[in-house]
Design an enzyme around this catalytic site. Structure first.
Site, PDB file in Angstrom:
ATOM      1  N   GLY A  35       0.819  -1.203   0.000  1.00 42.85           N
ATOM      2  CA  GLY A  35       0.000   0.000   0.000  1.00 42.85           C
ATOM      3  C   GLY A  35       0.848   1.246   0.000  1.00 42.85           C
ATOM      4  O   GLY A  35       1.698   1.410   0.883  1.00 42.85           O
ATOM      5  N   ASN A 110      -6.893  -5.265   6.493  1.00 43.68           N
ATOM      6  CA  ASN A 110      -6.509  -5.639   5.129  1.00 43.68           C
ATOM      7  C   ASN A 110      -7.610  -6.519   4.562  1.00 43.68           C
ATOM      8  O   ASN A 110      -7.926  -7.563   5.125  1.00 43.68           O
ATOM      9  CB  ASN A 110      -5.182  -6.394   5.138  1.00 43.68           C
ATOM     10  CG  ASN A 110      -4.813  -6.994   3.782  1.00 43.68           C
ATOM     11  OD1 ASN A 110      -4.166  -8.019   3.708  1.00 43.68           O
ATOM     12  ND2 ASN A 110      -5.221  -6.359   2.702  1.00 43.68           N
ATOM     13  N   TYR A 254       1.306 -12.091  -7.221  1.00 44.63           N
ATOM     14  CA  TYR A 254       1.741 -10.708  -7.322  1.00 44.63           C
ATOM     15  C   TYR A 254       1.908  -9.983  -5.989  1.00 44.63           C
ATOM     16  O   TYR A 254       2.925  -9.345  -5.754  1.00 44.63           O
ATOM     17  CB  TYR A 254       0.747  -9.921  -8.182  1.00 44.63           C
ATOM     18  CG  TYR A 254       1.000  -8.427  -8.235  1.00 44.63           C
ATOM     19  CD1 TYR A 254       1.996  -7.895  -9.050  1.00 44.63           C
ATOM     20  CD2 TYR A 254       0.257  -7.545  -7.456  1.00 44.63           C
ATOM     21  CE1 TYR A 254       2.238  -6.531  -9.093  1.00 44.63           C
ATOM     22  CE2 TYR A 254       0.492  -6.183  -7.488  1.00 44.63           C
ATOM     23  CZ  TYR A 254       1.481  -5.683  -8.315  1.00 44.63           C
ATOM     24  OH  TYR A 254       1.720  -4.341  -8.354  1.00 44.63           O
ATOM     25  N   SER A 295       7.541  -8.343 -10.054  1.00 44.20           N
ATOM     26  CA  SER A 295       6.790  -9.570  -9.803  1.00 44.20           C
ATOM     27  C   SER A 295       6.904 -10.589 -10.924  1.00 44.20           C
ATOM     28  O   SER A 295       6.437 -11.715 -10.780  1.00 44.20           O
ATOM     29  CB  SER A 295       5.314  -9.244  -9.541  1.00 44.20           C
ATOM     30  OG  SER A 295       4.783  -8.476 -10.601  1.00 44.20           O
TER      31      SER A 295
END
Length: 483
Positions: A35, A110, A254, A295
């Site tokens: 984030g 989350n 990811y 990623s």
């Protein structure tokens, strides 16, 4: 459009007062990838809560003396945010704090509730006034409401859980306790560990535990409530084993750091295996293999390992560009992909390339990366994707919007390859996910439409912003602030 990170939560509890805000600060740094819109820390000094929250990266928000201004304490919680519901404004920064006659509370979340609209409507009709557009505030209201009928904060949390649907991994702080909660499906990861000097720490990923010198103890089980009071650790399991486990598959593809281990499975090994599967099922005749940073790198290594095609570095990422990077405007002729990525011409010129990335959403970014490599002299570009095609929106926290914005809903694989300018394109199949992860206990709804919960009645991402905007306009009109 690219897939955005989730949120990251972190908490710590010690037996004595110390600079616990510093510990949480470093933990949030290790979770920054989850984030980059905003962050915050709340420190508990013998029941007195002190917080600092704002928009920006961890280093920005806590620079200029903000971190040193936090007091010492025994408990602290922190949060890094990318919002999939709720606008990007300071009011939505977490952790959210509640000051109630039954005691103070701070909560970091989350995930994403799939029944937020119904819950908010019910709470508003009963008199609740919302100050944010985040579903975290909904959770805070429900827990606070249950505290009126509960003997402890953990009992209130337990009583509130049956009302919640969707994804939520919570780190919650009361004046005396640190509480961890993971939803019964286990959509989002959550774990805890302990430092050598006896501080218990909790985090979204195991990599954040390592970053602060804590030894991993275990993951929080789906449906579990773990309570720390500084001396004891109590596990409540009354909500466990009620629903099938459905960890988000995209955590392995990811979201999570490759050095994290989630529910006993190495993220790096899962991505490496995805690359091996692509090499076996979607082979390509090429000279070199490389991934899109960051990623796509582990899957590219796996593709190279199984295929025997040499692995190299073909793209360099400008690591100083975060979400604070500001484009001069739509009129600029500078492609932002060219600012973020650059090709190593000596490695790609005249070569047949296998380019590995984690996903394709709209295809715009993929097309620009392919063009970047063409301009650098790549002879052929064979793109391989370490996830299945996105065909459905996500309601559990991943920023995957409606089918109308997903390129795979409009075109075949060959047509997508043509549109992005690749010589060939190959995806991981939905059936390959279990082979990649090593089990079938995951959510793949964004790929196959098999949702573990009911689809929300109102799927607009901005539904709460619109509601608050209407209220704000009406209030200003009454106060004579609008013409």
């Amino acid at each position: 459009m690219s897939i955005h990170e989730e949120c990251g939560v972190f908490g710590a509890i010690a037996k004595t007062n110390l600079d616990i805000g510093n510990l949480v600060y470093y933990g949030l740094y290790a979770l920054q990838h989850r984030g980059q819109e905003s962050c915050g820390i709340v420190v508990n000094d013998d029941g007195v809560f002190t917080s600092h929250k704002d928009l920006g990266l961890v280093g920005e928000v806590f620079g200029g003396g903000a971190l040193s201004a936090l007091p010492q304490g025994k408990i602290a919680v922190g949060h890094v945010r990318y919002g999939t519901t709720g606008g990007n404004n300071r009011n939505n920064c977490q952790p959210i704090e509640v000051n109630h006659q039954k005691g103070r509370m701070a909560i970091a979340h989350n995930g994403n509730l799939s029944n937020t609209a119904e819950l908010r409507d019910s709470l508003e009709l009963s008199g609740a006034i919302f100050h944010t557009t985040s579903d975290t505030e909904t959770i805070a209201y429900l827990v606070t409401k249950e505290r009126l009928h509960s003997g402890s904060i953990e009992e209130a949390v337990s009583r509130a859980l049956p009302s919640l649907e969707g994804a939520y991994s919570l780190v919650l702080m009361s004046p005396q306790k640190l509480i961890l909660v993971r939803d019964p499906h286990g959509f989002r990861p959550l774990c805890f560990g302990k430092t050598a000097d006896g501080i218990y720490v909790a985090a979204s990923e195991s990599a954040a535990l390592s970053a602060v010198g804590a030894e991993f103890i275990r993951d929080v089980a789906p449906g579990e409530i773990v309570v720390f009071d500084g001396e004891n650790v109590v596990s409540r399991t009354e909500h466990c084993n009620k629903k099938p486990k459905k960890l988000c598959a995209f955590e392995y593809i990811y979201f999570s750091r490759p050095d994290s281990v989630i529910d006993g499975i190495s993220v790096h090994k899962a991505r490496f295996r995805a690359g091996e599967i692509l090499a076996e099922r979607r082979p390509a005749d090429a000279d070199i293999v490389f991934g899109v940073p960051d990623s796509g790198l582990d899957a590219a290594l796996g593709f190279s390992h199984l295929s025997g095609i040499p692995y190299t570095i073909g793209l360099i990422k400008n690591k100083y560009i975060g979400r604070t990077f500001i484009s001069p405007g739509q009129s600029t002729r500078i492609d932002q992909v060219n600012i973020k990525l650059s090709a190593i011409v000596d490695n790609v010129k005249g070569k047949r390339v296998v380019l590995v990335d984690d996903s394709i959403v709209r295809g715009t970014t993929s097309g620009r990366i392919v063009k970047l490599l063409r301009d650098a002299g790549a002879k052929e570009i064979h793109m391989r994707i370490s996830s299945p095609p996105f065909l459905h929106p996500c309601y559990y926290g991943t920023d995957i919007d409606s089918e109308g914005n997903l390129i795979a809903c409009k075109y075949t694989v060959d047509e997508i390859a043509e549109r992005i300018g690749a010589d060939s394109l190959g995806y991981l199949s939905v059936e390959n996910l279990s082979e990649m992860i090593g089990n079938r206990s995951y959510c793949s709804a964004c790929f196959d439409g098999d949702y573990p919960t009911a689809i929300p009645s109102d799927t607009r991402k901005d539904r709460f912003e619109q509601k608050l905007s209407v209220k704000s306009g009406a209030d200003n009109l009454r106060e004579g602030l609008l013409p």
